[in-house]
Design an enzyme around this catalytic site. Structure first.
Site, PDB file in Angstrom:
ATOM      1  N   ASN A  89       0.825  -1.205   0.000  1.00  0.00           N
ATOM      2  CA  ASN A  89       0.000   0.000   0.000  1.00  0.00           C
ATOM      3  C   ASN A  89       0.862   1.259   0.000  1.00  0.00           C
ATOM      4  O   ASN A  89       1.998   1.270   0.464  1.00  0.00           O
ATOM      5  CB  ASN A  89      -0.992   0.001   1.167  1.00  0.00           C
ATOM      6  CG  ASN A  89      -0.352  -0.197   2.540  1.00  0.00           C
ATOM      7  OD1 ASN A  89       0.656  -0.880   2.691  1.00  0.00           O
ATOM      8  ND2 ASN A  89      -0.953   0.401   3.559  1.00  0.00           N
ATOM      9  N   MET A  90       0.287   2.331  -0.548  1.00  0.00           N
ATOM     10  CA  MET A  90       0.994   3.602  -0.681  1.00  0.00           C
ATOM     11  C   MET A  90       0.054   4.752  -0.327  1.00  0.00           C
ATOM     12  O   MET A  90      -1.089   4.796  -0.792  1.00  0.00           O
ATOM     13  CB  MET A  90       1.504   3.792  -2.115  1.00  0.00           C
ATOM     14  CG  MET A  90       2.461   2.702  -2.595  1.00  0.00           C
ATOM     15  SD  MET A  90       2.905   2.904  -4.346  1.00  0.00           S
ATOM     16  CE  MET A  90       3.939   4.382  -4.249  1.00  0.00           C
ATOM     17  N   GLU A 104      -3.341  -4.822  -2.695  1.00  0.00           N
ATOM     18  CA  GLU A 104      -3.832  -5.709  -3.748  1.00  0.00           C
ATOM     19  C   GLU A 104      -3.794  -5.016  -5.102  1.00  0.00           C
ATOM     20  O   GLU A 104      -3.427  -5.625  -6.115  1.00  0.00           O
ATOM     21  CB  GLU A 104      -5.261  -6.170  -3.430  1.00  0.00           C
ATOM     22  CG  GLU A 104      -5.369  -7.032  -2.185  1.00  0.00           C
ATOM     23  CD  GLU A 104      -5.622  -6.226  -0.911  1.00  0.00           C
ATOM     24  OE1 GLU A 104      -6.194  -6.796   0.024  1.00  0.00           O
ATOM     25  OE2 GLU A 104      -5.234  -5.032  -0.849  1.00  0.00           O
ATOM     26  N   CYS A 129     -10.096  -5.381   1.819  1.00  0.00           N
ATOM     27  CA  CYS A 129     -11.250  -4.521   2.074  1.00  0.00           C
ATOM     28  C   CYS A 129     -12.232  -4.630   0.909  1.00  0.00           C
ATOM     29  O   CYS A 129     -11.931  -5.204  -0.143  1.00  0.00           O
ATOM     30  CB  CYS A 129     -10.800  -3.077   2.265  1.00  0.00           C
ATOM     31  SG  CYS A 129     -10.162  -2.296   0.757  1.00  0.00           S
TER      32      CYS A 129
END
Length: 294
Positions: A89-90, A104, A129
């Protein structure tokens, strides 16, 4: 070895460390493992594919850029080619929360932008999520994609997204990761051509608004990202994020960017320019140009 991997690497089993050390030696380790490398790691450790993917997740999570949440998520997308693609994630300080990239999305985009044709499975260190479940439903692997989570049995996406809404409900036949070429001529310098080539690969069946972004680093390396729309609209991934995913995973940082180009149509229903320029400026890049697709 890139410094971001050192803590996670030190916590791996000794036999996995020994097998991985030559692979991670390059500070620009590409954050992927070829099928041959996966087989070699399995042989060296005695782990099966699922156990190996779980063991490698801390390395994927080490690629996260989370200055806001400090919550690192790692993912490994397993391509049908046998190649495994890391993702993380970023978050982007100075931009908006909507610009965030989920792990993802990162792993899937990494695979797609690397030329992978489809995914067999994805391994994640936290439950996907709803946003990511919807994003995955755009893939040509559809609801059959296998999702692997620590401490749980593997399940198909359909189990995590019951009564799913997706591209088939809108009669969309060409799906994310299907080969696409929108046919725009490659013109201008190498960076412009990279942006146009990325736009040619866009998945944009809903808006018909192709776009691509190319980032040039100070050492001459170019990273390009393609626009990836989603049937639910909001999980759509902008082209800049695709390029930033690759830049980050390949061991580069935002100050390495010296120039950026966005390729899009001037009369498209959706325009990327304002959001792209604002996010890049927040990251310290002020040399941003636009190429219009004709």
């Amino acid at each position: 070895m890139h410094p971001r991997f050192q803590t996670a690497f030190a916590q791996l089993a000794d036999n996995l460390q020994s097998a991985l050390a030559p692979i991670l030696a390059d500070k620009h380790f590409p954050a992927l493992l070829t099928g041959e490398q996966v087989s070699s790691l399995k042989s060296a450790t005695g782990l099966d594919e699922d156990a190996l993917a779980f063991a490698l997740l801390p390395l994927a999570a080490a690629c996260a850029r989370t200055p806001l949440s400090n919550f690192n998520v790692g993912a490994i997308a397993r391509g049908v080619s046998g190649t495994w693609y890391f993702g993380a994630n970023m978050e982007f300080i100075g931009a908006t929360m909507q610009q965030t990239v989920h792990a993802e999305q990162s792993a899937i985009s990494h695979a797609w932008l690397s030329g992978e044709k489809a995914l067999a499975a994805i391994t994640v260190n936290y439950t996907p999520c709803g946003h990511c479940r919807q994003f995955m439903n755009e893939l040509n692997s559809g609801l059959d994609l296998r999702i692997h989570l620590p401490g749980r049995e593997a399940h198909a996406l359909r189990d995590y997204l019951p009564d799913a809404f997706g591209p088939k409900d809108l009669e969309i036949k060409t799906l994310l990761m299907d080969e696409q070429d929108h046919g725009f001529a490659l013109t201008g310098d190498a960076l412009s051509q990279a942006a146009i080539a990325a736009a040619n690969r866009s998945h944009m069946p809903y808006s018909k608004s192709p776009s691509g972004v190319a980032l040039e680093c100070k050492d001459g390396r170019i990273f390009s990202g393609s626009y990836a729309e989603n049937a639910a609209f909001n999980p759509t991934l902008p082209p800049l994020q695709g390029a930033l995913i690759l830049l980050n995973l390949k061991g580069y940082d935002y100050p390495d960017i010296q120039r950026a180009i966005l390729a899009e149509k001037a009369d498209a229903p959706l325009i990327q320019w304002d959001a792209t320029a604002a996010t890049l400026k927040a990251l310290g890049c002020n040399t941003i140009d636009r190429v219009l697709l004709g």
